[in-house]
Design an enzyme around this catalytic site. Structure first.
Site, mmCIF file in Angstrom:
data_model
loop_
_atom_site.group_PDB
_atom_site.id
_atom_site.type_symbol
_atom_site.label_atom_id
_atom_site.label_comp_id
_atom_site.label_asym_id
_atom_site.label_seq_id
_atom_site.Cartn_x
_atom_site.Cartn_y
_atom_site.Cartn_z
ATOM 1 N N HIS A 203 -14.548 1.727 0.758
ATOM 2 C CA HIS A 203 -14.145 0.431 -0.167
ATOM 3 C C HIS A 203 -14.428 -0.756 0.642
ATOM 4 O O HIS A 203 -14.247 -1.712 -0.169
ATOM 5 C CB HIS A 203 -12.756 0.542 -0.578
ATOM 6 C CG HIS A 203 -11.724 0.196 0.442
ATOM 7 N ND1 HIS A 203 -11.220 1.205 1.263
ATOM 8 C CD2 HIS A 203 -11.083 -0.824 0.811
ATOM 9 C CE1 HIS A 203 -10.549 0.546 1.975
ATOM 10 N NE2 HIS A 203 -10.200 -0.747 1.811
HETATM 11 C C1 UD1 Z 1 -8.067 -4.954 -0.678
HETATM 12 C C2 UD1 Z 1 -7.948 -5.498 0.527
HETATM 13 C C3 UD1 Z 1 -8.430 -4.579 1.653
HETATM 14 C C4 UD1 Z 1 -7.466 -3.448 1.628
HETATM 15 C C5 UD1 Z 1 -7.975 -2.649 0.371
HETATM 16 C C6 UD1 Z 1 -6.935 -1.340 -0.153
HETATM 17 C C7 UD1 Z 1 -8.332 -7.886 0.642
HETATM 18 C C8 UD1 Z 1 -9.192 -9.141 1.052
HETATM 19 N N1 UD1 Z 1 -8.478 -6.836 0.741
HETATM 20 O O1 UD1 Z 1 -9.573 -4.785 -0.900
HETATM 21 O O2 UD1 Z 1 -8.177 -5.208 3.064
HETATM 22 O O3 UD1 Z 1 -7.985 -2.259 2.226
HETATM 23 O O4 UD1 Z 1 -7.400 -3.604 -0.739
HETATM 24 O O5 UD1 Z 1 -7.391 -0.774 -1.054
HETATM 25 O O6 UD1 Z 1 -7.130 -8.293 0.213
HETATM 26 N N2 UD1 Z 1 -10.099 -3.277 -8.883
HETATM 27 C C9 UD1 Z 1 -10.035 -2.766 -10.084
HETATM 28 N N3 UD1 Z 1 -8.668 -2.617 -10.219
HETATM 29 C C10 UD1 Z 1 -7.380 -2.598 -9.119
HETATM 30 C C11 UD1 Z 1 -8.008 -3.292 -8.222
HETATM 31 C C12 UD1 Z 1 -9.224 -3.612 -7.668
HETATM 32 O O7 UD1 Z 1 -10.706 -2.554 -10.813
HETATM 33 O O8 UD1 Z 1 -6.449 -2.326 -9.469
HETATM 34 C C13 UD1 Z 1 -11.522 -3.875 -8.695
HETATM 35 C C14 UD1 Z 1 -11.857 -5.265 -9.120
HETATM 36 O O9 UD1 Z 1 -13.266 -5.148 -9.458
HETATM 37 C C15 UD1 Z 1 -11.907 -5.856 -7.878
HETATM 38 C C16 UD1 Z 1 -12.263 -5.159 -6.820
HETATM 39 O O10 UD1 Z 1 -11.662 -3.899 -7.165
HETATM 40 O O11 UD1 Z 1 -12.577 -7.268 -7.809
HETATM 41 C C17 UD1 Z 1 -11.667 -5.591 -5.444
HETATM 42 O O12 UD1 Z 1 -10.414 -5.691 -5.416
HETATM 43 P P1 UD1 Z 1 -9.559 -6.681 -4.376
HETATM 44 O O13 UD1 Z 1 -8.058 -6.277 -4.365
HETATM 45 O O14 UD1 Z 1 -10.034 -8.038 -4.481
HETATM 46 O O15 UD1 Z 1 -10.055 -5.950 -2.785
HETATM 47 P P2 UD1 Z 1 -10.124 -4.389 -2.419
HETATM 48 O O16 UD1 Z 1 -11.547 -4.116 -2.233
HETATM 49 O O17 UD1 Z 1 -9.281 -3.462 -3.319
HETATM 50 N N1 UDP Z 2 -5.025 6.906 -0.652
HETATM 51 C C1 UDP Z 2 -4.578 7.386 -1.680
HETATM 52 N N2 UDP Z 2 -5.399 7.526 -2.678
HETATM 53 C C2 UDP Z 2 -6.801 7.472 -2.494
HETATM 54 C C3 UDP Z 2 -7.204 6.980 -1.578
HETATM 55 C C4 UDP Z 2 -6.364 6.554 -0.601
HETATM 56 O O1 UDP Z 2 -3.479 7.648 -1.780
HETATM 57 O O2 UDP Z 2 -7.657 8.052 -3.524
HETATM 58 C C5 UDP Z 2 -3.996 6.364 0.322
HETATM 59 C C6 UDP Z 2 -4.477 6.759 1.940
HETATM 60 O O3 UDP Z 2 -3.896 7.796 2.036
HETATM 61 C C7 UDP Z 2 -3.881 5.736 2.724
HETATM 62 C C8 UDP Z 2 -3.839 4.542 1.821
HETATM 63 O O4 UDP Z 2 -4.057 4.930 0.632
HETATM 64 O O5 UDP Z 2 -2.423 5.852 2.884
HETATM 65 C C9 UDP Z 2 -5.233 3.643 2.446
HETATM 66 O O6 UDP Z 2 -5.392 2.794 1.590
HETATM 67 P P1 UDP Z 2 -6.908 2.079 1.376
HETATM 68 O O7 UDP Z 2 -7.855 2.946 1.929
HETATM 69 O O8 UDP Z 2 -7.016 1.630 -0.072
HETATM 70 O O9 UDP Z 2 -7.054 0.777 2.231
HETATM 71 P P2 UDP Z 2 -6.724 0.311 3.960
HETATM 72 O O10 UDP Z 2 -6.063 1.439 4.696
HETATM 73 O O11 UDP Z 2 -8.071 0.277 4.381
HETATM 74 O O12 UDP Z 2 -6.271 -1.177 3.886
#
Ligand code: UD1
Ligand code: UDP
Length: 360
Positions: A203
């Site tokens: 992601h």
């Molecule tokens: C964010 C965090 C990242 C973390 C990740 C965990 C920042 C800059 N990044 O990244 O550090 O590892 O969360 O998963 O804060 N979207 C949906 N539904 C949702 C959420 C997001 O459709 O419920 C889509 C949207 O198109 C959005 C994109 O995902 O623009 C990115 O979401 P965003 O929260 O901005 O960043 P993540 O990539 O999720």
């Molecule tokens: N995770 C989850 N379901 C999924 C993918 C990840 O519950 O489909 C959990 C995973 O086990 C971990 C956390 O989400 O506890 C990690 O989150 P993510 O990878 O979104 O973000 P990051 O840790 O890179 O910030």
């Protein structure tokens, strides 16, 4: 003490569960959900499954550019902090919710604690790196997951109120693994035998916003000779839709899974490949070999221990490591003992809170 905890993204929900439990034995906690993640499977599913107290506030900021999302959280959180006037704000990790939480609190002179402080990738093109640097710079109290994080902060001149408490993700894992084993039916649902598949998550902006890298990852996965289970983050789902590269039959993209299902998928996987910080550590906790689909990692200790290898995104490297990577028998307790949340609550109870410097 009256504490505002700020959460907004998936890993923050998983971490807040053990921390809230420990805090609420001694303190009053007000939980603020920024609304950064909002799909049921990215947010409410964790509150339901992990019995996390319902947020006292949901700022409902949703998605947007970095400036828009961070700015909206800042504006809406300021109102909450002015109303609640907490003694402390806790932020965790490296998301835009972390950044905005630290900034809003600091500008109001409210002491701020950062959980998972001191992590660095040393790559400022990562939005998370900027968020961590600012949060650590502003925080009055730093709770570190590893000793390495304490050293990194010291190298930046941050030595006051720095505590090595261990990783709250380990607390979450140890508390939830027995329950996950009892409750999850994910292996049956997907028709999987333990030890016969790989688990993949992707992601990071560096991989999803760069079609070349994402295409390389898909190509690599298409070439591994094993079932690949791939719970797809919504960001990645959107990026994959633009790519038009089909998955081979053995690669099975699925919706994001619940934490219990994820634990069971992780611990029964033969191999994990990921760009997630949380999943890299969980692979280590569970003793599953991990290929990191990045060129660097914050969690260098897992690489040094021989359980994680940085493979980047080139298909040949992914396939080669998938076939050959084999970690050693030893797995030192880098991330503590699973009592990080308890330590955090105790340290806060002992009154080591002050603006800019420790008081206790
Ligand atoms: C964010 C965090 C990242 C973390 C990740 C965990 C920042 C800059 N990044 O990244 O550090 O590892 O969360 O998963 O804060 N979207 C949906 N539904 C949702 C959420 C997001 O459709 O419920 C889509 C949207 O198109 C959005 C994109 O995902 O623009 C990115 O979401 P965003 O929260 O901005 O960043 P993540 O990539 O999720
Ligand atoms: N995770 C989850 N379901 C999924 C993918 C990840 O519950 O489909 C959990 C995973 O086990 C971990 C956390 O989400 O506890 C990690 O989150 P993510 O990878 O979104 O973000 P990051 O840790 O890179 O910030």
């Amino acid at each position: 003490m009256k504490i505002v905890s700020v959460v907004g993204a998936r890993p923050e929900f998983i971490q807040v569960a053990p921390v809230s439990r420990a805090l609420r034995e001694r303190h009053q906690e007000i939980l603020v959900h920024t609304g950064q993640h909002y799909d049921y499977l990215m947010s409410q599913a964790f509150f339901d499954e992990l019995d996390i107290p319902a947020p006292d506030y949901n700022l409902e900021v949703g998605s947007g550019s970095h400036a828009r999302q961070t700015g909206e959280i800042l504006i809406r959180l300021e109102e909450v902090l002015l109303k609640e006037r907490p003694d402390l704000v806790i932020v965790r990790g490296d998301t835009n919710s972390t950044l905005a939480g630290a900034l809003a609190a600091s500008k109001l002179h409210i002491p701020t604690a950062h959980i998972e402080a001191g992590e660095r990738s040393f790559d400022r093109r990562m939005p998370e790196e900027i968020n961590r640097l600012v949060a650590d710079c502003l925080a009055d109290i730093h709770f570190c997951a590893s000793r390495r994080a304490v050293e990194r902060l010291a190298a930046e001149g941050i030595t006051a109120s720095v505590y090595w408490v261990g990783d709250v993700m380990l607390d979450a894992m140890l508390q939830n693994r027995p329950i996950a084993r009892r409750k999850s039916r994910i292996l049956e649902r997907l028709g999987l035998e333990p030890g016969t598949y790989g688990l993949v998550t992707v992601h990071r902006a560096g991989n999803t916003d760069n079609p070349g890298r994402l295409q390389q990852i898909v190509t690599g996965l298409n070439r591994v000779p094993e079932i690949v289970i791939f719970p797809v983050h919504p960001r990645t789902r959107k990026a994959l839709a633009q790519l038009d590269v089909p998955f081979a039959d053995h690669v099975r993209p699925i919706e994001p899974v619940s934490y219990f299902d994820m634990i069971v998928l992780e611990e029964n996987a033969r191999m994990i490949a990921t760009d997630s910080g949380g999943v890299q550590r969980e692979a280590y906790f569970l003793g599953v070999p991990c290929l990191t689909l990045r060129d660097e990692t914050e969690w260098v200790e897992t690489v040094e221990a021989g359980w994680n290898v940085l493979v980047g995104t080139e298909p040949e490297r992914i396939v080669e490591a998938w076939l050959t990577f084999s970690p050693p028998a030893d797995r030192p307790p880098i991330f503590g003992d699973g009592r990080a949340a308890q330590r955090i609550a105790e340290i806060l109870e002992n009154g080591v809170v002050g603006f800019g410097a420790p008081r206790g």
